[in-house]
Design an enzyme around this catalytic site. Sequence first.
Site, mmCIF file in Angstrom:
data_model
loop_
_atom_site.group_PDB
_atom_site.id
_atom_site.type_symbol
_atom_site.label_atom_id
_atom_site.label_comp_id
_atom_site.label_asym_id
_atom_site.label_seq_id
_atom_site.Cartn_x
_atom_site.Cartn_y
_atom_site.Cartn_z
ATOM 1 N N THR A 188 7.819 0.505 3.338
ATOM 2 C CA THR A 188 8.237 1.961 2.967
ATOM 3 C C THR A 188 9.185 2.040 2.168
ATOM 4 O O THR A 188 9.590 2.679 1.143
ATOM 5 C CB THR A 188 8.358 2.823 4.203
ATOM 6 O OG1 THR A 188 7.151 2.879 4.907
ATOM 7 C CG2 THR A 188 8.810 4.178 3.785
ATOM 8 N N MET A 230 3.832 6.845 -1.992
ATOM 9 C CA MET A 230 5.221 7.094 -2.670
ATOM 10 C C MET A 230 5.254 7.374 -3.968
ATOM 11 O O MET A 230 6.335 8.427 -4.189
ATOM 12 C CB MET A 230 6.053 5.863 -2.244
ATOM 13 C CG MET A 230 7.339 6.095 -1.945
ATOM 14 S SD MET A 230 7.597 7.129 -0.259
ATOM 15 C CE MET A 230 7.324 5.832 1.029
ATOM 16 N N PHE A 266 0.529 -1.216 0.066
ATOM 17 C CA PHE A 266 -0.011 0.042 -0.031
ATOM 18 C C PHE A 266 0.908 1.155 0.066
ATOM 19 O O PHE A 266 0.425 2.399 -0.381
ATOM 20 C CB PHE A 266 -0.795 -0.053 1.097
ATOM 21 C CG PHE A 266 -0.403 0.461 2.512
ATOM 22 C CD1 PHE A 266 -0.519 1.767 2.976
ATOM 23 C CD2 PHE A 266 0.466 -0.558 3.294
ATOM 24 C CE1 PHE A 266 0.100 2.090 4.013
ATOM 25 C CE2 PHE A 266 0.863 -0.220 4.374
ATOM 26 C CZ PHE A 266 0.867 1.200 5.063
ATOM 27 N N LYS A 267 2.080 1.402 0.486
ATOM 28 C CA LYS A 267 3.050 2.302 0.373
ATOM 29 C C LYS A 267 3.222 2.872 -0.828
ATOM 30 O O LYS A 267 3.334 4.167 -1.080
ATOM 31 C CB LYS A 267 4.274 1.967 1.027
ATOM 32 C CG LYS A 267 4.453 1.398 2.537
ATOM 33 C CD LYS A 267 3.816 2.268 3.825
ATOM 34 C CE LYS A 267 3.693 1.747 4.882
ATOM 35 N NZ LYS A 267 5.043 1.296 5.610
ATOM 36 N N ASP A 268 3.196 2.319 -2.008
ATOM 37 C CA ASP A 268 3.170 2.845 -3.365
ATOM 38 C C ASP A 268 2.132 3.641 -3.705
ATOM 39 O O ASP A 268 2.434 4.647 -4.464
ATOM 40 C CB ASP A 268 2.906 1.543 -4.176
ATOM 41 C CG ASP A 268 4.005 0.615 -4.470
ATOM 42 O OD1 ASP A 268 5.051 1.096 -4.362
ATOM 43 O OD2 ASP A 268 3.815 -0.715 -4.719
#
Length: 474
Positions: free
Chosen positions: A149, A121, A116-118
């Site tokens: 992350t 980011m 989910f960090k994409d």
Amino acid sequence: MLYLSTRGHAEQKRFCDILLEGLAPDGGLYMPVQYPQIDDAKLTALRETLKSKGYAALAFEILSLYIDDIPAEDLRALCNKTYTEAVFGTAAIVPVRQLEGPLMIEALSNGPTLAFKDMAMQLLGNLFEYELARRGEELNILGATSGDTGSAAEYAMRGKKGVRVFMTSPHGRMSPFQQAQMFSLQDENIHNIAIEGVFDDCQDIVKAVSNDHAFKAQYKIGTVNSINWARLLAQVVYYFAGYLQATSQNSEKVSFTVPSGNFGNVCAGHVARQMGLPIAKLVVATNENDVLDEFFRTGVYQVRGAAHTFETSSPSMDISKASNFERFVFDLVGRDGARLQQLFAQGVAQEGRFDLQADPAFQDAAGRYGFVSGKSTHADRLATIQDTFLRLGQMIDTHTADGVKVAREHLGAEPMIVLETALPIKFAATIEEALGRTPERPAKFDGIEDLPKRVVVMPADVDQVKTYIKDHCR
């Protein structure tokens, strides 16, 4: 829109300044001076935007409420560049699917690193490149990761002009797949530093460097951790997208369950709720490192040292000092910067704890802010992975399993959306333990664990990290 520090620093700044800065000068985190409000008419317009124009258009509408120092046409172009089917594998970007009954999963792991960090980011990488080019400057990003992350940041920043990444991670405490995603990158602007310690040691190093104002200025240090407001802001968008997919009219409410370690993901839900998104409950799901669950049950926030931070099968949540928690507590105590200074710069930094159990603000936290919590263990996540796959035909990763387990304890009449954390392949060993089979692996990651590694190992020492940064900024 102006931004202020949670710890009361007098200066207020605009978005692009805090984008590149990270922590405020007093060690606090930046917050907007007020939350833009979404009324019924605006929510209806957002519903139509998502339906007719898609996620990138929705992102522009939400972000533009907070960003007024980037021209609208440029911000729209950045959103359109970021949120594409080519990057995220689906036109919906974050499709919501039903698990059973009111329980749903919002798919946030279709990006380049399968986590989910994409979602944030990828936008942050484009924002950095845009603003640095506009200023003719460079930025050295110092980050800390418990797993996802780091890879999301490195894949978003690799090859970006004017950006170097120095990513710290706890040595030997990530899954083999997570390590391989990061350490196999050979780009010259990417530097991996494995710290002999736990994630909290890495995070403490990032904060210590950020608080050395002379070093930070000389070496142009920025951050991609969720202490950076821009990253949290990007996450607010998928709460709106999830709500709009799960409802047909604005009178309906939904709840969200969020696997939580550093509190950034669920803090974005808090922001969305404060803006007026009809969220009934925000369910904080922890693993064995249950500092946040303990707070929401008791009012006591008690951080734990490395020796008492457990290594678990949902390693991205192996965190005992949640940075973004300060943002919520800031709102909880009435945005009192002096009180925050006392609670965090003194209470947490010096005593490792604070106690709000007798504070009326805490006693009203669930009713006013919707927060409830729960805990999941290794045995729980194995059982949840098995049940979800064998009975419901869906394979989920270990962190999402923690979310599903805790979500079931807080179901109401409204839809309950669990935020997916990653794809199962990132935690293959536990999936194999639960199901006796290996999860699917995207072809682009075949053999990634066997690629050459580019990483340095060093003790949890701020000065050694600073020296490394100096040596690689020449």
